[in-house]
Design an enzyme around this catalytic site. Structure first.
Site, PDB file in Angstrom:
ATOM      1  N   CYS A  16       0.807  -1.227   0.000  1.00 57.79           N
ATOM      2  CA  CYS A  16       0.000   0.000   0.000  1.00 57.79           C
ATOM      3  C   CYS A  16       0.842   1.280   0.000  1.00 57.79           C
ATOM      4  O   CYS A  16       0.344   2.351  -0.315  1.00 57.79           O
ATOM      5  CB  CYS A  16      -0.945  -0.006   1.196  1.00 57.79           C
ATOM      6  SG  CYS A  16      -2.168  -1.317   1.082  1.00 57.79           S
ATOM      7  N   HIS A  50      -3.958   7.218   2.585  1.00 54.11           N
ATOM      8  CA  HIS A  50      -4.231   5.874   2.057  1.00 54.11           C
ATOM      9  C   HIS A  50      -5.615   5.429   2.541  1.00 54.11           C
ATOM     10  O   HIS A  50      -5.979   5.658   3.698  1.00 54.11           O
ATOM     11  CB  HIS A  50      -3.161   4.900   2.552  1.00 54.11           C
ATOM     12  CG  HIS A  50      -3.442   3.474   2.204  1.00 54.11           C
ATOM     13  ND1 HIS A  50      -3.716   3.067   0.921  1.00 54.11           N
ATOM     14  CD2 HIS A  50      -3.503   2.353   2.978  1.00 54.11           C
ATOM     15  CE1 HIS A  50      -3.933   1.759   0.915  1.00 54.11           C
ATOM     16  NE2 HIS A  50      -3.817   1.302   2.149  1.00 54.11           N
ATOM     17  N   ASN A  67     -10.185  -0.637  -0.582  1.00 57.19           N
ATOM     18  CA  ASN A  67      -8.735  -0.465  -0.528  1.00 57.19           C
ATOM     19  C   ASN A  67      -8.133  -1.060  -1.802  1.00 57.19           C
ATOM     20  O   ASN A  67      -8.150  -2.277  -1.987  1.00 57.19           O
ATOM     21  CB  ASN A  67      -8.184  -1.178   0.719  1.00 57.19           C
ATOM     22  CG  ASN A  67      -6.679  -1.042   0.870  1.00 57.19           C
ATOM     23  OD1 ASN A  67      -5.999  -0.588  -0.056  1.00 57.19           O
ATOM     24  ND2 ASN A  67      -6.162  -1.445   2.006  1.00 57.19           N
TER      25      ASN A  67
HETATM   26  N1  COA Z   1     -18.627  -9.448   8.774  1.00 54.85           N
HETATM   27  C1  COA Z   1     -19.148  -9.694   9.995  1.00 54.85           C
HETATM   28  N2  COA Z   1     -18.387  -9.959  11.059  1.00 54.85           N
HETATM   29  C2  COA Z   1     -17.056  -9.977  10.901  1.00 54.85           C
HETATM   30  C3  COA Z   1     -16.458  -9.743   9.668  1.00 54.85           C
HETATM   31  C4  COA Z   1     -17.298  -9.469   8.577  1.00 54.85           C
HETATM   32  N3  COA Z   1     -16.827  -9.223   7.345  1.00 54.85           N
HETATM   33  N4  COA Z   1     -15.119  -9.815   9.813  1.00 54.85           N
HETATM   34  C5  COA Z   1     -14.893 -10.095  11.095  1.00 54.85           C
HETATM   35  N5  COA Z   1     -16.062 -10.199  11.746  1.00 54.85           N
HETATM   36  C6  COA Z   1     -16.310 -10.504  13.153  1.00 54.85           C
HETATM   37  C7  COA Z   1     -15.140 -11.180  13.808  1.00 54.85           C
HETATM   38  O1  COA Z   1     -15.154 -12.571  13.547  1.00 54.85           O
HETATM   39  C8  COA Z   1     -15.392 -10.870  15.249  1.00 54.85           C
HETATM   40  O2  COA Z   1     -16.346 -11.742  15.742  1.00 54.85           O
HETATM   41  P1  COA Z   1     -16.193 -12.367  17.216  1.00 54.85           P
HETATM   42  O3  COA Z   1     -16.225 -11.198  18.147  1.00 54.85           O
HETATM   43  O4  COA Z   1     -17.361 -13.260  17.327  1.00 54.85           O
HETATM   44  O5  COA Z   1     -14.886 -13.079  17.191  1.00 54.85           O
HETATM   45  C9  COA Z   1     -16.020  -9.474  15.193  1.00 54.85           C
HETATM   46  O6  COA Z   1     -16.496  -9.295  13.856  1.00 54.85           O
HETATM   47  C10 COA Z   1     -15.052  -8.375  15.502  1.00 54.85           C
HETATM   48  O7  COA Z   1     -13.886  -8.630  14.761  1.00 54.85           O
HETATM   49  P2  COA Z   1     -12.692  -7.626  14.732  1.00 54.85           P
HETATM   50  O8  COA Z   1     -11.528  -8.260  14.061  1.00 54.85           O
HETATM   51  O9  COA Z   1     -12.517  -7.047  16.101  1.00 54.85           O
HETATM   52  O10 COA Z   1     -13.310  -6.508  13.807  1.00 54.85           O
HETATM   53  P3  COA Z   1     -12.672  -5.133  13.494  1.00 54.85           P
HETATM   54  O11 COA Z   1     -13.557  -4.088  13.956  1.00 54.85           O
HETATM   55  O12 COA Z   1     -11.223  -5.098  13.918  1.00 54.85           O
HETATM   56  O13 COA Z   1     -12.701  -5.121  11.919  1.00 54.85           O
HETATM   57  C11 COA Z   1     -11.219  -5.348  10.071  1.00 54.85           C
HETATM   58  C12 COA Z   1     -11.984  -6.069  11.170  1.00 54.85           C
HETATM   59  C13 COA Z   1     -10.455  -6.354   9.258  1.00 54.85           C
HETATM   60  C14 COA Z   1     -12.206  -4.592   9.190  1.00 54.85           C
HETATM   61  C15 COA Z   1     -10.267  -4.322  10.764  1.00 54.85           C
HETATM   62  O14 COA Z   1      -9.507  -4.995  11.740  1.00 54.85           O
HETATM   63  C16 COA Z   1      -9.335  -3.665   9.804  1.00 54.85           C
HETATM   64  O15 COA Z   1      -9.754  -2.907   8.967  1.00 54.85           O
HETATM   65  N6  COA Z   1      -8.027  -3.929   9.951  1.00 54.85           N
HETATM   66  C17 COA Z   1      -7.053  -3.330   9.079  1.00 54.85           C
HETATM   67  C18 COA Z   1      -7.013  -4.085   7.803  1.00 54.85           C
HETATM   68  C19 COA Z   1      -6.315  -3.301   6.723  1.00 54.85           C
HETATM   69  O16 COA Z   1      -6.432  -2.124   6.646  1.00 54.85           O
HETATM   70  N7  COA Z   1      -5.569  -3.997   5.867  1.00 54.85           N
HETATM   71  C20 COA Z   1      -4.895  -3.401   4.771  1.00 54.85           C
HETATM   72  C21 COA Z   1      -3.801  -2.541   5.250  1.00 54.85           C
HETATM   73  S1  COA Z   1      -3.175  -1.584   3.951  1.00 54.85           S
END
Ligand code: COA
Length: 356
Positions: A139, A281, A311
Site C-alpha cells: 500500500c 491511504h 482499498n
Molecule cells: N462481517 C461480519 N463480522 C465480521 C467480519 C465481517 N466481514 N469480519 C470479522 N467479523 C467478526 C469477527 O469474527 C469478530 O467476531 P467475534 O467477536 O465473534 O470473534 C467481530 O467481527 C469483531 O472482529 P474484529 O476483528 O474485532 O473486527 P474489526 O472491527 O477489527 O474489523 C477489520 C476487522 C479487518 C475490518 C479491521 O480490523 C481492519 O480494517 N483492519 C485493518 C485491515 C487493513 O487495513 N488492511 C490493509 C492494510 S493496507
C-alpha cells in the site's frame, strides 16, 4: 526568516530547512503535472459479499466505511488498468508515448512474476525507448515510487516520468475469508512527474518513509515466493492468498499513519491545520479518522473515497487525487499532504505544492 517551499514561515532551523535551501539554491524542483486513472466498471457491493461470506452490508459499512469496490472481469490484468491510466495522462498533456522516459509501476499484483509490469505497460502504450521497473511495497508503493521518480527529475536526467500505482487485489484474495475479502478492490492511478520552474508552479517539498519488518507476518501473501514455492500443498493451504491479522494491522495503521505525518510536518514547522488537502491511504475509514483526529486537519480538507473503491492498495492515493480533482477540491499551489501505510509494515508521507 524566509518562507520555505511550503510557503509557511518556520519557527527555527531544522533538517528540512537545509533540504529546502539546497533545493531552492539549485532550483531543481519536480511536480505532479497530470493524473489519470484506470478503474474497471464492474462493481462488487456489500450486498454481493453477503452472498459469498457471513457478513452484512451494515457491518462492513460501520467497521470499514466501504460500500462497494470496482473489480476486474476475468482476464483483465494490472497492466491493462495501468495502461488505461497512462493513456489518460498522454491524452490530457498532449505528450507522445515516446516522450515518456521512465515508467515506475508500484504493484503487488504484477501480471506475472516476470517480466515486470512496467515493461508490459511500456509496450501497451507504445512508449518506445522508455525504461522502467516495478516497485513492490504494497500500500505504500505509490508514495515510495513517487519519491524515486522525483530523484530522477530533480537530478536533471529525466523530464517525463510516469508513476503508476495499480493492483488487481481480487487476484490474491480469498473470497471465503470474511475479514479480508470485504476490504479490497481493483484499480490503477498514474501521475506524471516533471520538472517545475518554480515553487508557484508546484513542487515536491519533502518525503518521510519507514519500514518495520517485524510486522511482516501480520499482512502477507506467504506462498509462491522463494520461501514457499508454489506447490499443490501451498495451494491446498491457501498460501497464495493475502493473510492478515486485521486487529494488529489496524492498530499499527491507526497510530503510524498519523505519527509519520506529524514528524514530516514538524520538520517544516507545520501542523495539520496548515494543510490545504490531506490525501490518506484508503484502508479503513476508522484508520483515516484516527489520523485526521490526531493531525487536526479540518474535515473538509480530507479526501475520502473508500466508500466507492475500497482499498485498492497501491492505487488508493492516485485514485484519491482524481477524486479531489473531480470534486474541485484540489488546485494548483495547494499544500498537499499524502500518507500511506501497509504491509511490511511500511508507512510514508509526502508534502507537496500541487502542480496543475
Ligand atoms: N462481517 C461480519 N463480522 C465480521 C467480519 C465481517 N466481514 N469480519 C470479522 N467479523 C467478526 C469477527 O469474527 C469478530 O467476531 P467475534 O467477536 O465473534 O470473534 C467481530 O467481527 C469483531 O472482529 P474484529 O476483528 O474485532 O473486527 P474489526 O472491527 O477489527 O474489523 C477489520 C476487522 C479487518 C475490518 C479491521 O480490523 C481492519 O480494517 N483492519 C485493518 C485491515 C487493513 O487495513 N488492511 C490493509 C492494510 S493496507
Amino acid at each position: 526568516m524566509q518562507p520555505g517551499l511550503a510557503g509557511v514561515r518556520r519557527a527555527g532551523p531544522d533538517r528540512s530547512t537545509e533540504t529546502e535551501e539546497r533545493l531552492l539554491s539549485k532550483v531543481a524542483l519536480a511536480r505532479i503535472s497530470a493524473v489519470g486513472t484506470g478503474v474497471p466498471p464492474k462493481l462488487l457491493t456489500n450486498k454481493d459479499l453477503e452472498k459469498l461470506v457471513d457478513t452484512t452490508d451494515e457491518w462492513i459499512l460501520e467497521r470499514t466505511g466501504i460500500r462497494q469496490r470496482h473489480v476486474v472481469e476475468k482476464g483483465v490484468a494490472s497492466s491493462d488498468l495501468a495502461a488505461e491510466a497512462a493513456r489518460k495522462i498522454l491524452a490530457q498533456t498532449g505528450l507522445k508515448p515516446t516522450d515518456i522516459e521512465l515508467i515506475i509501476v508500484a504493484t503487488i499484483t504484477p501480471d506475472m512474476q516476470l517480466p515486470a509490469t512496467a515493461c508490459l505497460v511500456q509496450h501497451k502504450i507504445g512508449a518506445t525507448g522508455a525504461w522502467g521497473f516495478d516497485l513492490s511495497i504494497a500500500c505504500s508503493g505509490f508514495l515510495y515510487a513517487l519519491q524515486v521518480a522525483v530523484q530522477f527529475v530533480v537530478n536533471g536526467t529525466h523530464k517525463n516520468v510516469l508513476v503508476i500505482g495499480v493492483d488487481v487485489m481480487t487476484s490474491i484474495i480469498d473470497y471465503t475469508d470474511r475479514q479480508t475479502c470485504i476490504i479490497f478492490g481493483d484499480g490503477a492511478g498514474a501521475a506524471l512527474v516533471q520538472p517545475s520552474a518554480s515553487v508557484e508552479e508546484g513542487c515536491f517539498i519533502d518525503f518521510l518513509h519507514e519500514v518495520d519488518g517485524s510486522g511482516g507476518d501480520f499482512l502477507c501473501l506467504p506462498g509462491g515466493g522463494s520461501k514457499n514455492p508454489t506447490s499443490h500443498e501451498t495451494v491446498d493451504k491457501k498460501l497464495h492468498y493475502v493473510h492478515q491479522d486485521g486487529k494488529v494491522v489496524f492498530k499499527f495503521a491507526a497510530v503510524k499513519m498519523a505519527e509519520i505525518c506529524v514528524r514530516l510536518l514538524e520538520r517544516h514547522g507545520l501542523t495539520g491545520k496548515d494543510i490545504d488537502v490531506f490525501i490518506p491511504h484508503q484502508a479503513n475509514l476508522r484508520i483515516i479518522n484516527a489520523a485526521v483526529e490526531r493531525l487536526q486537519v479540518p474535515a473538509d480538507r480530507v479526501i475520502i473515497n473508500i466508500d466507492t473503491y475500497g482499498n485498492t492498495t497501491a492505487a488508493t492515493l492516485p485514485l484519491a487525487m482524481q477524486t479531489a480533482l473531480d470534486q474541485g477540491r484540489l488546485k494548483k499551489g495547494d499544500l498537499v499532504l499524502l500518507a500511506s501505510m501497509g504491509a511490511g509494515f511500511s508507512a510514508g508521507a509526502c508534502l507537496m505544492r500541487w502542480g496543475f
